[in-house]
Write a protein that holds these residues in place. Structure first.
Motif, PDB file in Angstrom:
ATOM      1  N   GLN A  90       0.831  -1.210   0.000  1.00 45.37           N
ATOM      2  CA  GLN A  90       0.000   0.000   0.000  1.00 45.37           C
ATOM      3  C   GLN A  90       0.868   1.264   0.000  1.00 45.37           C
ATOM      4  O   GLN A  90       0.624   2.199  -0.776  1.00 45.37           O
ATOM      5  N   SER A  91       1.900   1.287   0.818  1.00 46.70           N
ATOM      6  CA  SER A  91       2.715   2.506   0.942  1.00 46.70           C
ATOM      7  C   SER A  91       3.516   2.790  -0.324  1.00 46.70           C
ATOM      8  O   SER A  91       4.062   3.878  -0.474  1.00 46.70           O
ATOM      9  N   HIS A  92       3.601   1.827  -1.234  1.00 52.25           N
ATOM     10  CA  HIS A  92       4.299   2.057  -2.494  1.00 52.25           C
ATOM     11  C   HIS A  92       3.393   2.707  -3.539  1.00 52.25           C
ATOM     12  O   HIS A  92       3.835   3.019  -4.633  1.00 52.25           O
ATOM     13  N   VAL A  93       2.110   2.844  -3.194  1.00 52.34           N
ATOM     14  CA  VAL A  93       1.167   3.461  -4.125  1.00 52.34           C
ATOM     15  C   VAL A  93       0.507   4.649  -3.414  1.00 52.34           C
ATOM     16  O   VAL A  93      -0.603   4.541  -2.888  1.00 52.34           O
ATOM     17  N   PRO A  94       1.210   5.788  -3.378  1.00 53.06           N
ATOM     18  CA  PRO A  94       0.749   6.913  -2.553  1.00 53.06           C
ATOM     19  C   PRO A  94      -0.596   7.487  -2.989  1.00 53.06           C
ATOM     20  O   PRO A  94      -1.208   8.250  -2.244  1.00 53.06           O
ATOM     21  N   GLN A  95      -1.073   7.086  -4.164  1.00 51.89           N
ATOM     22  CA  GLN A  95      -2.401   7.536  -4.603  1.00 51.89           C
ATOM     23  C   GLN A  95      -3.482   7.145  -3.588  1.00 51.89           C
ATOM     24  O   GLN A  95      -4.474   7.852  -3.444  1.00 51.89           O
ATOM     25  N   HIS A  96      -3.284   6.011  -2.892  1.00 53.48           N
ATOM     26  CA  HIS A  96      -4.252   5.618  -1.858  1.00 53.48           C
ATOM     27  C   HIS A  96      -4.407   6.755  -0.835  1.00 53.48           C
ATOM     28  O   HIS A  96      -5.500   7.024  -0.353  1.00 53.48           O
ATOM     29  N   ALA A  97      -3.270   7.391  -0.493  1.00 49.61           N
ATOM     30  CA  ALA A  97      -3.296   8.414   0.557  1.00 49.61           C
ATOM     31  C   ALA A  97      -4.035   9.668   0.093  1.00 49.61           C
ATOM     32  O   ALA A  97      -4.752  10.300   0.868  1.00 49.61           O
ATOM     33  N   GLU A  98      -3.878  10.015  -1.173  1.00 54.34           N
ATOM     34  CA  GLU A  98      -4.569  11.218  -1.663  1.00 54.34           C
ATOM     35  C   GLU A  98      -6.083  11.001  -1.675  1.00 54.34           C
ATOM     36  O   GLU A  98      -6.850  11.858  -1.238  1.00 54.34           O
ATOM     37  N   LEU A  99      -6.491   9.827  -2.136  1.00 54.09           N
ATOM     38  CA  LEU A  99      -7.931   9.561  -2.149  1.00 54.09           C
ATOM     39  C   LEU A  99      -8.475   9.477  -0.722  1.00 54.09           C
ATOM     40  O   LEU A  99      -9.576   9.947  -0.427  1.00 54.09           O
ATOM     41  N   TYR A 100      -7.688   8.905   0.163  1.00 54.61           N
ATOM     42  CA  TYR A 100      -8.058   8.811   1.581  1.00 54.61           C
ATOM     43  C   TYR A 100      -8.344  10.203   2.134  1.00 54.61           C
ATOM     44  O   TYR A 100      -9.351  10.442   2.793  1.00 54.61           O
ATOM     45  N   LEU A 101      -7.451  11.130   1.831  1.00 50.12           N
ATOM     46  CA  LEU A 101      -7.633  12.502   2.308  1.00 50.12           C
ATOM     47  C   LEU A 101      -8.940  13.099   1.755  1.00 50.12           C
ATOM     48  O   LEU A 101      -9.728  13.698   2.487  1.00 50.12           O
ATOM     49  N   LEU A 102      -9.155  12.904   0.476  1.00 52.84           N
ATOM     50  CA  LEU A 102     -10.344  13.500  -0.146  1.00 52.84           C
ATOM     51  C   LEU A 102     -11.629  12.858   0.380  1.00 52.84           C
ATOM     52  O   LEU A 102     -12.604  13.544   0.678  1.00 52.84           O
ATOM     53  N   LEU A 103     -11.614  11.540   0.527  1.00 55.16           N
ATOM     54  CA  LEU A 103     -12.811  10.861   1.048  1.00 55.16           C
ATOM     55  C   LEU A 103     -13.067  11.270   2.497  1.00 55.16           C
ATOM     56  O   LEU A 103     -14.217  11.322   2.943  1.00 55.16           O
ATOM     57  N   GLY A 104     -11.990  11.564   3.213  1.00 55.54           N
ATOM     58  CA  GLY A 104     -12.122  12.012   4.599  1.00 55.54           C
ATOM     59  C   GLY A 104     -12.944  13.287   4.713  1.00 55.54           C
ATOM     60  O   GLY A 104     -13.597  13.541   5.726  1.00 55.54           O
ATOM     61  N   MET A 105     -12.934  14.091   3.662  1.00 51.23           N
ATOM     62  CA  MET A 105     -13.675  15.363   3.673  1.00 51.23           C
ATOM     63  C   MET A 105     -15.180  15.136   3.603  1.00 51.23           C
ATOM     64  O   MET A 105     -15.952  16.040   3.903  1.00 51.23           O
ATOM     65  N   MET A 106     -15.583  13.949   3.186  1.00 51.74           N
ATOM     66  CA  MET A 106     -17.025  13.739   3.029  1.00 51.74           C
ATOM     67  C   MET A 106     -17.532  12.580   3.885  1.00 51.74           C
ATOM     68  O   MET A 106     -18.630  12.086   3.680  1.00 51.74           O
ATOM     69  N   THR A 107     -16.719  12.168   4.839  1.00 53.13           N
ATOM     70  CA  THR A 107     -17.135  11.078   5.729  1.00 53.13           C
ATOM     71  C   THR A 107     -17.470  11.646   7.109  1.00 53.13           C
ATOM     72  O   THR A 107     -16.586  12.160   7.794  1.00 53.13           O
ATOM     73  N   PRO A 108     -18.728  11.564   7.518  1.00 55.67           N
ATOM     74  CA  PRO A 108     -19.077  12.074   8.845  1.00 55.67           C
ATOM     75  C   PRO A 108     -18.377  11.281   9.952  1.00 55.67           C
ATOM     76  O   PRO A 108     -18.275  10.050   9.861  1.00 55.67           O
ATOM     77  N   VAL A 109     -17.914  11.984  10.966  1.00 57.14           N
ATOM     78  CA  VAL A 109     -17.279  11.318  12.109  1.00 57.14           C
ATOM     79  C   VAL A 109     -18.250  10.312  12.735  1.00 57.14           C
ATOM     80  O   VAL A 109     -17.854   9.244  13.182  1.00 57.14           O
ATOM     81  N   SER A 110     -19.545  10.667  12.709  1.00 57.03           N
ATOM     82  CA  SER A 110     -20.532   9.771  13.336  1.00 57.03           C
ATOM     83  C   SER A 110     -20.550   8.396  12.654  1.00 57.03           C
ATOM     84  O   SER A 110     -20.802   7.383  13.299  1.00 57.03           O
ATOM     85  N   TRP A 111     -20.259   8.347  11.361  1.00 57.11           N
ATOM     86  CA  TRP A 111     -20.198   7.046  10.690  1.00 57.11           C
ATOM     87  C   TRP A 111     -19.060   6.210  11.268  1.00 57.11           C
ATOM     88  O   TRP A 111     -19.184   4.995  11.429  1.00 57.11           O
ATOM     89  N   LEU A 112     -17.953   6.884  11.532  1.00 60.25           N
ATOM     90  CA  LEU A 112     -16.767   6.148  12.009  1.00 60.25           C
ATOM     91  C   LEU A 112     -16.965   5.664  13.440  1.00 60.25           C
ATOM     92  O   LEU A 112     -16.533   4.577  13.809  1.00 60.25           O
ATOM     93  N   GLU A 113     -17.675   6.469  14.219  1.00 57.32           N
ATOM     94  CA  GLU A 113     -17.941   6.077  15.604  1.00 57.32           C
ATOM     95  C   GLU A 113     -18.898   4.896  15.677  1.00 57.32           C
ATOM     96  O   GLU A 113     -18.945   4.185  16.664  1.00 57.32           O
ATOM     97  N   ARG A 114     -19.636   4.717  14.601  1.00 57.24           N
ATOM     98  CA  ARG A 114     -20.639   3.649  14.551  1.00 57.24           C
ATOM     99  C   ARG A 114     -20.045   2.292  14.183  1.00 57.24           C
ATOM    100  O   ARG A 114     -20.673   1.261  14.384  1.00 57.24           O
ATOM    101  N   VAL A 115     -18.855   2.296  13.602  1.00 56.85           N
ATOM    102  CA  VAL A 115     -18.245   1.031  13.166  1.00 56.85           C
ATOM    103  C   VAL A 115     -18.039   0.129  14.388  1.00 56.85           C
ATOM    104  O   VAL A 115     -17.391   0.532  15.351  1.00 56.85           O
ATOM    105  N   PRO A 116     -18.625  -1.071  14.370  1.00 57.02           N
ATOM    106  CA  PRO A 116     -18.605  -1.921  15.571  1.00 57.02           C
ATOM    107  C   PRO A 116     -17.195  -2.238  16.077  1.00 57.02           C
ATOM    108  O   PRO A 116     -16.976  -2.306  17.289  1.00 57.02           O
TER     109      PRO A 116
END
Ligand code: TRP
Length: 347
Positions: A90-116
């Motif tokens: 994964q760390s050899h393909v830094p594109q994962h990190a850029e998309l992660y950052l962008l998706l983070g902008m549209m993911t509500p914290v409440s969704w993450l708190e809900r993950v069992p």
């Protein structure tokens, strides 16, 4: 420039190289073998989630390269073919990190708190020696967003995973849906979880506090590793948990609750029934069952040991495979990222 996607549907999966990166027979039967079977039908991406390992093992960063190589060796010795399937870190393909950052902008914290798994893992982290200083990290909370990025960056159609990953996959689908909705596009297919039926069936070699077999897991130290030598397998089976009520050979055993009998069922599907019957009736003792199961297991794993030996003898080849895998993955990832940047007006 976009590369044309092949006719085949895309599949992606990965594992975290935690605990030294060595995988065990539970991982082999529950995940790696299904992947090997799927690699002919699909365009496959199989990666080593080394950034994910850092969400709980940041203090152990020095071992991440070694652990990642150990996991890669496990993938290859299980029969993943680097010609058919892109194998990479994964760390050899830094594109994962850029998309992660962008998706983070549209993911509500409440969704993450809900993950069992979130609460569970918070408790685990409290006990974890290296976790004390950090507690639950920001990166740890973002674990499912990074996982969504891993999947969506390839616009994968399906993800073969164990049941334990179902909640993460659900969140990946929600994030895909949200992106598509927010930008009014059809960018990301909603990734389907391909849950393998066998996952979790393989028991470990010990018993829990109630005298019951439990799943094979590195953290219980009850696993047969894929890299174990025949001698190690023999030694582990000798001390394995069987039927607690079967002291003498003639005592009736309960194969359903016996680690050795369960292994026999998985690795000797044609012959295990006789062994089970004789175990139950007292015609066969645990010593004989262990000896036979050891032989069956060592034999069944021979092809895997041969492949492992080949790759171990040529570390440069392993580097090449990981390098080529990362290149192929990065090309596909960059295609997606270009589209995403366009849609988000980042160009
Ligand atoms: N969370 C997975 C595990 O613990 C590893 C993982 C990270 C993964 N990213 C992924 C699995 C994307 C499938 C798809 O095993």
């Amino acid at each position: 420039m976009t590369t044309t996607r092949t006719e085949k549907k895309r599949l992606l999966s990965g594992m975290k190289p935690t605990g030294g990166g060595r995988l065990h027979l539970g991982n082999l039967e529950g995940a790696l073998r299904p992947w090997v079977q799927l690699q002919d039908q699909y365009e496959m991406f199989c990666f080593i989630a080394d950034w994910h390992a850092l969400t709980t093992e940041a203090g152990r960063a020095e071992s991440i390269a070694e652990a990642s190589r150990a996991t890669a060796l496990d993938y290859l010795s299980a029969g993943l073919d680097p010609e058919k399937c892109a194998i990479f870190r994964q760390s050899h393909v830094p594109q994962h990190a850029e998309l992660y950052l962008l998706l983070g902008m549209m993911t509500p914290v409440s969704w993450l708190e809900r993950v069992p798994t979130y609460k569970e893992q918070r408790e685990l982290m409290a006990e974890y020696e290296g976790g004390g200083a950090v507690g639950v990290s920001y990166g740890f909370m973002g674990y499912p967003v990074l996982q969504a990025a891993d999947i969506l960056i390839y616009r994968a159609h399906a993800v073969p995973v164990g049941k334990d990953q179902a909640a993460h996959l659900e969140l990946s689908r929600e994030i895909a849906r949200r992106f598509n909705h927010l930008y009014g596009v059809d960018m990301f297919p909603e990734p389907k979880a391909l849950i393998s039926e066998d996952t979790g069936v393989l028991p470990g070699l010990d018993a829990d506090a109630n005298g019951k077999v439990r799943k094979m897991s590195t953290s219980y130290a009850n696993a047969i590793n894929n890299s174990d030598t025949p001698d190690e397998i023999t030694a582990k089976l000798k001390t394995a948990f069987t039927s607690p009520t079967k002291i003498k050979k003639t005592d009736p055993g309960t194969p359903e609750g016996c680690a050795v009998c369960q292994l026999r069922r998985v690795y000797d599907p044609a012959g295990y029934q006789t062994q089970w019957e004789e175990c139950r009736s007292g015609a066969r003792g645990c010593v004989q069952s262990k000896r036979e199961t050891t032989e069956i297991l060592i034999e069944a794993l021979a092809p895997m040991r041969e492949r492992r030996a080949r790759y171990e003898a040529d570390p440069a080849e392993l580097d090449r495979i990981l390098h080529n895998g990362a290149e192929r993955a990065a090309a596909a990832a960059e295609d997606t990222l270009n589209l995403v940047r366009g849609v988000m007006k980042l160009v």
